[in-house]
Scaffold this motif. Structure first.
Motif, PDB file in Angstrom:
ATOM      1  N   GLY A  47       0.820  -1.206   0.000  1.00 25.00           N
ATOM      2  CA  GLY A  47       0.000   0.000   0.000  1.00 25.00           C
ATOM      3  C   GLY A  47       0.849   1.249   0.000  1.00 25.00           C
ATOM      4  N   ARG A  48       0.256   2.324   0.499  1.00 30.48           N
ATOM      5  CA  ARG A  48       0.940   3.608   0.547  1.00 30.48           C
ATOM      6  C   ARG A  48       1.368   3.906   1.978  1.00 30.48           C
ATOM      7  NH1 ARG A  48      -4.364   6.382  -1.169  1.00 30.48           N
ATOM      8  NH2 ARG A  48      -4.836   5.018   0.591  1.00 30.48           N
ATOM      9  N   LEU A  49       2.148   4.958   2.110  1.00 28.98           N
ATOM     10  CA  LEU A  49       2.515   5.446   3.431  1.00 28.98           C
ATOM     11  C   LEU A  49       1.628   6.652   3.732  1.00 28.98           C
ATOM     12  CD1 LEU A  49       4.418   5.347   5.890  1.00 28.98           C
ATOM     13  CD2 LEU A  49       5.923   6.914   4.656  1.00 28.98           C
ATOM     14  N   VAL A  50       0.867   6.567   4.822  1.00 23.94           N
ATOM     15  CA  VAL A  50       0.001   7.673   5.243  1.00 23.94           C
ATOM     16  C   VAL A  50       0.653   8.335   6.462  1.00 23.94           C
ATOM     17  CG1 VAL A  50      -2.280   8.346   6.070  1.00 23.94           C
ATOM     18  CG2 VAL A  50      -2.047   6.459   4.433  1.00 23.94           C
ATOM     19  N   VAL A  51       0.905   9.637   6.360  1.00 24.75           N
ATOM     20  CA  VAL A  51       1.560  10.345   7.460  1.00 24.75           C
ATOM     21  C   VAL A  51       0.580  11.360   8.031  1.00 24.75           C
ATOM     22  CG1 VAL A  51       3.621  11.574   8.215  1.00 24.75           C
ATOM     23  CG2 VAL A  51       3.740  10.089   6.201  1.00 24.75           C
ATOM     24  N   THR A  52       0.359  11.290   9.343  1.00 21.23           N
ATOM     25  CA  THR A  52      -0.637  12.145   9.979  1.00 21.23           C
ATOM     26  C   THR A  52      -0.060  12.854  11.192  1.00 21.23           C
ATOM     27  OG1 THR A  52      -2.895  12.199  10.876  1.00 21.23           O
ATOM     28  CG2 THR A  52      -1.551  10.296  11.458  1.00 21.23           C
ATOM     29  N   PRO A  61       5.339   5.955  -2.392  1.00 21.12           N
ATOM     30  CA  PRO A  61       4.032   6.621  -2.545  1.00 21.12           C
ATOM     31  C   PRO A  61       3.431   6.952  -1.181  1.00 21.12           C
ATOM     32  CG  PRO A  61       4.193   4.702  -3.968  1.00 21.12           C
ATOM     33  CD  PRO A  61       5.371   4.639  -3.052  1.00 21.12           C
ATOM     34  N   SER A  62       3.130   8.222  -0.964  1.00 20.43           N
ATOM     35  CA  SER A  62       2.682   8.683   0.348  1.00 20.43           C
ATOM     36  C   SER A  62       1.579   9.721   0.223  1.00 20.43           C
ATOM     37  CB  SER A  62       3.862   9.294   1.118  1.00 20.43           C
ATOM     38  OG  SER A  62       4.949   8.408   1.192  1.00 20.43           O
ATOM     39  N   LEU A  63       0.820   9.880   1.312  1.00 23.34           N
ATOM     40  CA  LEU A  63      -0.180  10.943   1.365  1.00 23.34           C
ATOM     41  C   LEU A  63      -0.293  11.471   2.785  1.00 23.34           C
ATOM     42  CD1 LEU A  63      -3.072   9.716   2.689  1.00 23.34           C
ATOM     43  CD2 LEU A  63      -3.071   8.509   0.502  1.00 23.34           C
ATOM     44  N   PHE A  64      -0.707  12.729   2.874  1.00 26.51           N
ATOM     45  CA  PHE A  64      -0.851  13.393   4.162  1.00 26.51           C
ATOM     46  C   PHE A  64      -2.299  13.317   4.626  1.00 26.51           C
ATOM     47  CE2 PHE A  64      -2.139  17.441   6.226  1.00 26.51           C
ATOM     48  CZ  PHE A  64      -1.544  17.218   7.465  1.00 26.51           C
ATOM     49  N   LEU A  65      -2.486  13.004   5.902  1.00 29.27           N
ATOM     50  CA  LEU A  65      -3.813  12.945   6.509  1.00 29.27           C
ATOM     51  C   LEU A  65      -3.788  13.784   7.775  1.00 29.27           C
ATOM     52  CD1 LEU A  65      -6.677  11.680   6.771  1.00 29.27           C
ATOM     53  CD2 LEU A  65      -5.594   9.787   8.007  1.00 29.27           C
ATOM     54  N   HIS A  66      -4.528  14.883   7.787  1.00 31.27           N
ATOM     55  CA  HIS A  66      -4.578  15.724   8.980  1.00 31.27           C
ATOM     56  C   HIS A  66      -5.352  14.990  10.069  1.00 31.27           C
ATOM     57  CE1 HIS A  66      -5.230  19.133  11.636  1.00 31.27           C
ATOM     58  NE2 HIS A  66      -4.308  19.793  10.938  1.00 31.27           N
ATOM     59  N   VAL A  77       5.926  13.594   3.715  1.00 30.96           N
ATOM     60  CA  VAL A  77       5.181  13.043   2.575  1.00 30.96           C
ATOM     61  C   VAL A  77       5.804  13.505   1.258  1.00 30.96           C
ATOM     62  CG1 VAL A  77       2.995  13.217   1.317  1.00 30.96           C
ATOM     63  CG2 VAL A  77       2.995  12.670   3.755  1.00 30.96           C
ATOM     64  N   ALA A  78       6.147  14.791   1.180  1.00 26.40           N
ATOM     65  CA  ALA A  78       6.760  15.324  -0.039  1.00 26.40           C
ATOM     66  C   ALA A  78       8.084  14.630  -0.329  1.00 26.40           C
ATOM     67  CB  ALA A  78       6.963  16.831   0.096  1.00 26.40           C
ATOM     68  N   SER A  79       8.879  14.425   0.707  1.00 24.23           N
ATOM     69  CA  SER A  79      10.174  13.753   0.526  1.00 24.23           C
ATOM     70  C   SER A  79       9.987  12.316   0.084  1.00 24.23           C
ATOM     71  CB  SER A  79      10.978  13.795   1.834  1.00 24.23           C
ATOM     72  OG  SER A  79      11.303  15.116   2.193  1.00 24.23           O
TER      73      SER A  79
END
Length: 321
Positions: free
Chosen positions: A45-50, A72-77, A63-65
């Protein structure tokens, strides 16, 4: 009022304080870091960073790095997560949750939900006994002794430590993926960086303005060819191969050394064996040749066939330098 000297001292102390906090991170690394890298690397899957607050801003940078280096990553507030955005998290995703205290209300709501989903949870926290740490599968310790803030309140050292820990993860993953400059270029096609990594000589060569003369061309026509094509140079071609080059400088030297040039032809004043570069070569390689030999033009060829002239100004206009 603070004097300039006082201000510089405060700045120096801030930098030194954050530097010491970062240096101590190396001693806080445990097997959890190894396991975190492995699980991210092997994830389907992806890496989700919150995170929340300042930690959320750090999460966005991580996430940008990651995205730019092959993970593959996405930001979750964290706040938005508990108000509907948890739908972003898929079963195979790995979640990193960032929080200095690990005990904020949003974190306390979010962590049990993520565990219920079954996602692996990595905590980046400065409190290894916190609610977040206890609920995480892996703990990356970013404890700092204090903040640089004079009130020990504003996140400074702690957020820097979080950022560095994220960079350490990203670099380790790059190494595992054997992520090369060519891979990096795929994700950075725009701007000076993308051009430096992707742009080839053929991409910027104007083959419709290709100055060329034969060895027997008279000097008047040579001058006309150089002037008309506006590149300050012309190639000398024989049997479809480049045998020489004539530059503006060659013309000036000829005029200084001769009272008349009616009897001269291109072969009399050309420079033999000019520097060349292949059409498919990287523009950065062309730039290196220009700099190494202190020249401003390069003859471009493809399998020894003359294709045109690349000028230093063309490279400068692309913003690569």
């Amino acid at each position: 009022m603070k004097t300039n000297k006082n201000i510089l001292e405060i700045a120096k102390k801030t930098i030194e304080s954050e530097s010491k906090s970062i240096a101590k991170l190396a001693d806080l690394l445990t097997d959890d870091f190894l396991k975190a890298v492995e699980i991210i690397y092997n994830s389907k899957g992806r890496l989700v960073v919150t995170g929340i607050g300042k930690s959320a801003i750090i999460a966005q940078k991580i996430v940008a790095s990651m995205n730019s280096t092959g993970t593959p990553s996405l930001f979750l507030h964290a706040s938005e997560a508990i108000h509907g955005d948890l739908g972003m998290v898929q079963p195979d995703d790995i979640v990193i949750c960032i929080s200095k205290s690990g005990n904020s209300p949003e974190i306390k709501v979010l962590v049990p939900i993520l565990k219920h989903f079954g996602n692996s949870l990595i905590a980046i926290t400065g409190n290894t006994t916190s609610f977040l740490a206890k609920g995480a599968d892996f703990i990356l310790d970013t404890t700092v002794e204090s903040e640089s803030c004079p009130n020990n309140l504003a996140p400074t050292n702690s957020t820097t430590a979080q950022l560095v820990m994220g960079d350490a993860l990203a670099v380790c993953l790059m190494e595992l993926r054997e992520f090369k400059a060519q891979d990096f270029a795929k994700y950075h096609p725009g701007g000076a960086l993308g051009k430096k990594l992707l742009l080839r000589v053929g991409d910027m060569l104007d083959q419709s303005h290709k100055p060329e003369v034969t060895p027997d061309t008279n000097i008047k026509k040579v001058i006309f060819e150089i002037s008309e094509k506006r590149l300050g140079v012309t190639a000398v071609i024989e049997n479809n191969k480049v045998i020489g080059i004539i530059t503006d400088g060659d013309i000036r030297r000829m005029l200084n050394n001769n009272d008349t040039f009616a009897h001269l032809t291109a072969k009399d004043i050309m420079t033999k064996n000019p520097k060349t570069i292949q059409l498919l070569s990287m523009v950065t390689d062309a730039l290196n040749i220009l700099e190494d030999f202190s020249i401003t033009q390069l003859i471009v060829t493809e399998q020894e066939e003359y294709k045109g002239v690349l000028h230093l100004h063309d490279i400068l206009k692309e913003g690569i330098v």
